[in-house]
Design an enzyme around this catalytic site. Structure first.
Site, PDB file in Angstrom:
ATOM      1  N   ASP A  25       2.101  -2.124  35.526  1.00  0.00           N
ATOM      2  CA  ASP A  25       3.183  -1.144  35.385  1.00  0.00           C
ATOM      3  C   ASP A  25       4.434  -1.784  34.779  1.00  0.00           C
ATOM      4  OD1 ASP A  25       3.969   1.506  35.582  1.00  0.00           O
ATOM      5  OD2 ASP A  25       4.750   1.315  37.610  1.00  0.00           O
ATOM      6  N   ASP A  30      -2.515   3.306  32.286  1.00  0.00           N
ATOM      7  CA  ASP A  30      -1.235   2.996  31.630  1.00  0.00           C
ATOM      8  C   ASP A  30      -1.139   1.628  30.958  1.00  0.00           C
ATOM      9  OD1 ASP A  30      -0.351   5.408  32.513  1.00  0.00           O
ATOM     10  OD2 ASP A  30       1.197   4.631  33.850  1.00  0.00           O
TER      11      ASP A  30
END
Ligand SMILES: *[C@@H]1O[C@H](CO)[C@@H](O)[C@H](O)[C@H]1NC(C)=O
Length: 608
Positions: free
Chosen positions: A286, A353
């Protein structure tokens, strides 16, 4: 977590380097390496044997023209040292040591161009030579397709002669005795990556922990849609997030909070349902947000537990973080997956992601550092190959963010070449989109770019609540993104026809002021209940609840019980985020149950 990187509009396409060959992606194809040299089967020297390392010939430095092959050797096996000499006769190749291309790859993948069998002319290593097989060479190295790779020392040159040689059809493959790999009694079978839609005709696993959480919220819900939808949602399947190392273990299986516990539970059912796991623990995870920052770090950790994301000398190649990820997360997960392989159908969604961050957020030093890019690329390649080898029947999807992030043609092209460069496509069924996000499913358009420049404004497929069309993004809804994504992949990677699973856990409706706001969106409702009955069955395998509805996206600065949240991300106080208004409750840390949010998702749900 998911950040709608509503990246700039059109960034000029990087002019493709002129090449007679496409970039290598699959086995047995004529293609170019990253530096644009022509290769045959450049990628994956040791596919599909992740426990092998790919080596140059020991004498390559001496005479690269003669010793130009590369070989696979079992990693860390000092007893199996380099032989005194090695195959130098590149006029004959080993065809049959390769996995048959038709089973290795998707049904649509091109069959192998048959290569000639290799004849190992001499070797000092004879320990494993079976008796009575006079034509069988004793080999220490496992020759693979990568035998045909050009020597690295001659980068930049063209090798038309070698390529011609490689392309000669096999003439003696039939009589050749296949040398067995002496160190792997049973090499993992090739992965049937496109073996079919894993969700078709199967029940989906409903996690009892989710059911309990949601029923507890239903107990205090307002009568009406909120309460009745919560009761209905309590029986809906969702994915389980393996976001901490301890959750992957096989033996800690007394609760359904671990992979081992979930699979054990699923295996007790008369017909075990499909279990979907989110594989989510990369080093420096992240990198462009804060709410789901890594458990595993390339470099130092802050006292609160977040990664420092420093690209210092110690973390520059993320060796420490990658060792922790592979040894303490992926390898134990592979053990768990292998134990239940063939007993419980499994879907593995790899690292939401992460690669999308490498497409659009490299200018953020936390994403663009050598440490993070190495961690993501190496970690994902390892994860995909190791999990595929552990259970060929498990279906793997890689995450592809969503249309509001990668939908611009230049972003999609960069993403496709990123996937191509990793060489993991043969192990993938396809991609997940909209994970933990709120983008609408929409309606599939008759053609690509159908709504751009204000065209067809009244067509139902052109509904564009995020206004992406005005920014030249044709992927204003996830069904249109799924089509564009698969087309981009197929054109970048020969023979690759990926399928898509769209996260509908929270996209029934999502009235945001800006679609870049990804954290605990106010007014959102859960979307379609998981199904394989999709509006674009040629590309979309299923709608599935991948982000567990009711689990927070990230904390408000102040935690619900008071105190400051260590992983506070400013996006979680966006004007669209629950908790940014004084009359709303504070949001707990990412992944924790958020009673207020699940009631809102239920009250606004559009489940059918
Ligand atoms: C075992 O699982 C529980 C949750 O079910 C967890 O709290 C604990 O840390 C795990 N133990 C180990 C050794 O992983």
């Amino acid at each position: 977590m998911s950040r709608a990187a509503a990246a700039a509009a059109a960034v000029a396409l990087v002019a493709a380097v002129a090449s007679a060959y496409p970039v290598c992606t699959a086995r047995n194809e004529r293609c170019a390496g990253a530096d644009n040299r022509p290769f045959v089967k450049y990628v994956g020297c040791c596919d599909p044997w992740p426990q092998y390392e790919c080596l140059s010939h020991p004498k390559a430095a001496e005479d690269p023209e003669k010793y130009w092959g590369r070989f696979c050797r079992r990693a860390n096996d000092a007893s199996k040292e380099t032989p005194s000499d090695q195959a130098t006769d590149t006029s004959v190749y080993e065809a049959a040591s390769l996995p048959p291309a038709t089973t290795y790859a998707s049904v649509t993948r091109k069959p192998a161009t048959v290569t000639k069998p290799v004849q190992v002319t001499e070797s000092s290593y004879e320990a494993t030579e079976p008796e009575g097989t006079t034509t069988k060479p004793a080999v220490v190295y496992v020759p693979t397709e990568a035998l045909m790779m050009m020597p690295a020392t001659t980068a930049g040159q063209a090798y038309p002669d070698k390529v011609e040689e490689i392309e000669e059809p096999a003439t003696t493959a039939a009589e050749t005795v296949v040398p067995e790999d002496p160190y792997v009694p049973e090499p993992p079978s090739p992965v049937p990556a496109n073996g079919g839609n894993p969700y078709v005709g199967r029940e989906l696993y409903v996690n009892p922990t989710f059911t309990n959480d949601i029923l507890a919220s239903a107990d205090t819900a307002t009568a009406g849609a909120e309460k009745s939808n919560l009761e209905r949602m309590s029986t809906v399947a969702s994915a389980y997030w393996l976001d901490l190392k301890w959750k992957v273990s096989l033996n800690n299986d007394s609760t359904t909070d671990t992979a081992g516990g979930i699979l054990k539970d699923a295996a007790t059912r008369p017909t075990p349902p499909v279990v979907t796991f989110m594989v989510y623990d990369l080093p420096n995870r992240d990198c462009h947000a804060k709410a789901s920052n890594g458990e595993v770090c390339c470099g130092a950790k802050k006292p609160e537990g977040n990664c420092e994301y420093l690209d210092d000398a110690a973390s520059g190649t993320c060796d420490k973080g990658l060792a922790e990820y592979t040894n303490e997360y992926i390898d134990p997960l592979a053990v768990t997956v292998k134990e239940y392989c063939g007993k419980v159908p499994m879907v593995l969604v790899v690292e939401p992601d992460s690669l999308p961050n490498l497409v659009t957020n490299l200018d953020d030093p936390k994403c663009g550092s050598t440490a993070t890019t190495t961690a993501y690329r190496t970690g994902i390649t390892y994860a995909v190959k190791t999990l595929a080898a552990a259970c060929p029947e498990a279906t793997i999807y890689l995450d592809a963010a969503h249309g509001g992030w990668l939908g611009w043609p230049d972003n999609l092209q960069k993403f496709a070449s990123e996937i191509s460069g990793l060489g993991v496509a043969p192990f993938l069924r396809g991609f997940t989109t909209n994970v933990a996000n709120y983008q609408p499913l929409g309606v599939k358009c008759p053609s690509s770019g159908f709504c751009l420049n204000g065209a067809n404004p009244d067509h139902e497929c052109c509904q564009d609540p995020c206004g992406l069309g005005a920014e030249f993004n044709p992927c204003h809804s996830e069904l249109n993104y799924a089509v564009a994504l698969t087309e981009a992949m197929s054109s970048a990677i020969s023979g690759f026809e990926p399928k898509v699973v769209i996260d509908t856990g929270r996209n029934g409706q999502s009235p945001r002021s800006s679609c870049a706001n990804w954290c605990n969106a106010r007014g959102a409702g859960s979307g379609k209940i998981p199904t394989t009955d999709t509006a674009a069955p040629e590309v979309v395998d299923a709608y599935m609840w991948l982000k567990t509805p009711g689990e927070s996206d990230g904390c408000t600065n102040e935690l619900p019980g008071g105190g400051t949240c260590p992983r506070f991300d400013a996006d979680c106080k966006s004007e669209d985020s629950i908790g940014s208004r004084s009359d709303e409750p504070r949001a707990p840390e990412a992944g924790l149950w958020f009673d207020y949010q699940i009631k809102m998702l239920a009250a606004n749900a559009v489940l059918d």
